[in-house]
Motif scaffolding. Structure first.
Motif, short mmCIF file in Angstrom:
data_model
loop_
_atom_site.label_atom_id
_atom_site.label_comp_id
_atom_site.label_asym_id
_atom_site.label_seq_id
_atom_site.Cartn_x
_atom_site.Cartn_y
_atom_site.Cartn_z
N THR A 62 -43.99 -20.44 49.20
CA THR A 62 -45.06 -21.23 48.73
C THR A 62 -46.77 -21.34 47.76
N GLN A 63 -46.64 -22.18 47.53
CA GLN A 63 -47.76 -22.01 46.23
C GLN A 63 -48.20 -20.53 45.45
N ARG A 64 -46.62 -19.83 45.50
CA ARG A 64 -46.49 -19.02 44.43
C ARG A 64 -46.81 -19.63 42.94
N ARG A 65 -48.27 -19.58 42.21
CA ARG A 65 -48.26 -19.62 41.13
C ARG A 65 -47.01 -19.15 39.97
N GLU A 66 -45.97 -19.79 38.92
CA GLU A 66 -45.31 -18.46 38.47
C GLU A 66 -46.18 -18.51 36.70
N PRO A 67 -45.50 -17.36 36.14
CA PRO A 67 -46.37 -17.59 34.59
C PRO A 67 -46.28 -18.70 33.70
N VAL A 68 -47.21 -18.69 32.88
CA VAL A 68 -46.97 -19.93 32.27
C VAL A 68 -45.76 -19.71 31.33
N TYR A 69 -45.42 -18.71 30.83
CA TYR A 69 -43.80 -18.74 29.87
C TYR A 69 -43.23 -17.11 30.88
N PRO A 70 -42.52 -17.29 31.90
CA PRO A 70 -41.63 -16.65 33.07
C PRO A 70 -40.40 -15.72 32.01
N LEU A 71 -40.44 -14.65 32.44
CA LEU A 71 -39.49 -14.19 31.75
C LEU A 71 -37.58 -14.78 31.90
N TYR A 72 -37.16 -14.81 30.97
CA TYR A 72 -36.15 -15.49 31.58
C TYR A 72 -34.52 -15.05 31.81
N GLY A 73 -34.27 -15.74 32.54
CA GLY A 73 -32.79 -15.25 33.26
C GLY A 73 -33.54 -13.94 34.71
N GLN A 74 -32.26 -13.46 34.69
CA GLN A 74 -31.99 -12.94 36.05
C GLN A 74 -31.82 -11.03 34.80
N LYS A 75 -30.59 -10.94 34.80
CA LYS A 75 -30.19 -10.10 33.68
C LYS A 75 -31.04 -9.60 32.13
N ARG A 76 -31.71 -9.38 32.48
CA ARG A 76 -32.35 -8.30 30.60
C ARG A 76 -31.86 -6.92 30.41
N ASP A 77 -31.63 -7.58 29.20
CA ASP A 77 -31.07 -6.21 28.36
C ASP A 77 -32.02 -5.82 27.02
N LEU A 78 -32.57 -4.90 27.90
CA LEU A 78 -33.62 -4.71 26.99
C LEU A 78 -34.09 -2.85 25.76
N SER A 79 -32.37 -2.57 25.88
CA SER A 79 -32.10 -1.74 25.02
C SER A 79 -31.50 -2.94 24.37
N GLY A 80 -30.74 -3.74 23.96
CA GLY A 80 -30.13 -5.10 23.11
C GLY A 80 -31.47 -5.70 22.68
N LEU A 81 -32.39 -5.82 23.62
CA LEU A 81 -33.16 -6.76 22.53
C LEU A 81 -34.69 -5.46 21.36
N ILE A 82 -34.07 -4.30 22.18
CA ILE A 82 -34.90 -2.83 21.36
C ILE A 82 -34.16 -2.53 19.71
N ARG A 83 -32.29 -2.58 19.47
CA ARG A 83 -31.33 -3.15 18.93
C ARG A 83 -32.04 -3.99 17.89
N ILE A 111 -34.33 -6.50 17.30
CA ILE A 111 -35.47 -6.27 16.82
C ILE A 111 -35.67 -5.27 15.58
N LYS A 112 -34.60 -3.96 15.93
CA LYS A 112 -34.49 -3.00 14.56
C LYS A 112 -34.03 -3.38 13.94
N CYS A 113 -33.28 -3.93 14.17
CA CYS A 113 -32.19 -4.62 12.89
C CYS A 113 -33.08 -5.66 12.16
N ALA A 114 -33.95 -6.77 12.82
CA ALA A 114 -34.31 -7.43 11.97
C ALA A 114 -35.42 -6.99 10.76
N MET A 115 -36.02 -6.18 11.84
CA MET A 115 -37.44 -5.05 10.91
C MET A 115 -36.35 -4.84 9.53
N CYS A 116 -35.14 -3.97 9.51
CA CYS A 116 -34.65 -3.69 8.22
C CYS A 116 -34.71 -5.06 7.34
N ARG A 117 -34.21 -5.95 7.45
CA ARG A 117 -33.95 -6.84 7.26
C ARG A 117 -35.02 -7.37 6.40
N ALA A 118 -36.14 -7.56 7.23
CA ALA A 118 -37.35 -8.13 6.45
C ALA A 118 -38.05 -7.36 6.03
#
Length: 296
Positions: free
Chosen positions: A170-191, A193-200
Motif C-alpha cells: 500500500t502506497q509504496r512508490r515504485e522507481p521510475v525505472y524498476p529493475l526488470y524481472g526477478q532473476k538478474r544475471d549480473l555476471s552475464g551482463l558484465i560479460r 558489455i565487455k564483448c560490446a566494448m571490444c567490438r566497439a
C-alpha cells in the motif's frame, strides 16, 4: 581485460535513496545505453541533428525512447559519478529517505506519565521520520527486552508473515525505472558489455578474439590465451561471442525503452553499427568511473 564490479557510490540524496543492487544495475544500464542505436537517435533528435529523412525513418516507438532520454539525459556528456546523483538515482532509486527500524520510546509498568510520553514520541515519529522516508506501511509493535534476540527475531517474523501482501505494498512508490524481472544475471551482463566494448573499440576483431579479450569463457578463452587452444576452441568461442554481442545489443535497445536488464526480443530494435560507433566508451572521460576494475 579486467573484470568490473560495483564501486562504493552515493546511495542517498536529499530526496532519493537506492540499494546497492539498484546502484550496481544502474551503472551497467548507463554503459549499455551508450551502445544503443535508438538511444543515440533520441540524443541526436533532441539536439536537432537529424534530417527530415532520418526523422521519417525513426522506430515506431521512438516516443518511448525519447521519454527515457528526456529522463536520463545525454550520457555521452557526463560520467556515471556525475550523472547518478543528478539524474540516475531519481530514475532507478526510491523516493524519500531509506526506511529504517526506528525506536519510538522505552516503556515499563512503573514509568510515570506512561501514555503521555509515549503519545508525544509517537506523534514526533509520525510527523518526522515516518513522513520523510520512502512511503510504505510499517508495523508498530512492543518488544519485551527480556527476550533473547533470537526470540525477538522469530516473533517479529511471525508478525510480518501474517501481514497481507496487499497491505505491504500500500502506497509504496515504485522507481521510475524498476529493475526488470526477478532473476538478474549480473555476471552475464558484465560479460556481454565487455564483448560490446571490444567490438566497439575494434570492429575488425574476429569473434573468437573478442571472446579471448573479454575473457568470455573460463575454458576456451583461457586455453587460447595460453596458446593451447584448438580450432574447435575457437569455433566454440566464436559462437559464444556472437550470442553475447546479440544479447548486449538487445539489452541496450530494451534499456532505451526503460526495460533493464532483459535481452527479450525488442520489436523495434535497431542493429548496432559497430564500425560507425567508434570508441563510444572512450570518447569522454570517466565513463566507467561508476564501476571499479579488479584483477580478482
Amino acid at each position: 581485460m579486467t573484470d568490473f564490479k560495483r564501486r562504493s557510490t552515493v546511495t542517498q540524496t536529499d530526496d532519493f535513496w537506492a540499494s546497492p543492487e539498484q546502484a550496481t544495475f544502474a551503472q551497467l544500464c548507463f554503459a549499455y545505453l551508450l551502445i544503443s542505436p535508438s538511444y543515440d537517435l533520441a540524443r541526436r533528435h533532441r539536439l536537432g541533428l537529424l534530417s527530415n529523412a532520418d526523422i521519417a525513418a525513426l522506430p515506431a516507438d521512438m516516443d518511448v525512447v525519447l521519454g527515457v532520454y528526456d529522463t536520463l539525459g545525454d550520457l555521452k556528456q557526463t560520467s556515471f559519478e556525475q550523472w547518478w546523483p543528478a539524474l540516475g538515482i531519481a530514475a532507478f532509486g526510491n523516493e524519500g529517505a531509506k526506511p529504517i527500524v526506528h525506536p519510538i520510546d522505552a516503556i515499563w509498568p512503573t514509568k510515570a506519565n506512561l501514555a503521555d510520553g509515549l503519545e508525544k514520541r509517537m506523534v514526533g515519529y509520525l510527523d518526522g521520520r515516518f513522513r520523510q522516508q520512502d512511503p510504505q506501511p510499517c508495523l508498530v509493535i512492543s518488544v519485551p527486552l527480556s527476550l533473547t534476540k533470537a526470540d525477538i527475531a522469530d516473533q517479529i517474523k511471525e508478525f510480518i508473515d501474517a501481514v497481507p501482501e496487499g497491505f505491504k505494498s500500500t502506497q509504496r512508490r515504485e522507481p521510475v525505472y524498476p529493475l526488470y524481472g526477478q532473476k538478474r544475471d549480473l555476471s552475464g551482463l558484465i560479460r556481454y558489455i565487455k564483448c560490446a566494448m571490444c567490438r566497439a573499440d575494434d570492429p575488425s576483431l574476429k569473434l573468437w578474439e573478442i571472446g579471448v579479450i573479454a575473457e568470455l569463457s573460463s575454458t576456451y578463452s583461457t586455453r587460447i590465451a595460453l596458446g593451447k587452444g584448438t580450432p574447435e576452441d575457437q569455433q566454440s568461442l566464436k559462437m559464444l561471442a556472437s550470442r553475447a554481442l546479440n544479447r548486449a545489443a538487445m539489452i541496450a535497445e530494451n534499456a532505451a525503452r526503460g526495460l533493464f536488464p532483459t535481452y527479450d526480443k525488442c520489436e523495434h530494435a535497431i542493429t548496432p553499427d559497430w564500425k560507425a560507433m567508434g570508441n563510444v566508451f572512450n570518447d569522454f572521460e570517466g565513463w566507467s568511473s561508476g564501476l571499479e576494475e579488479t584483477d580478482d
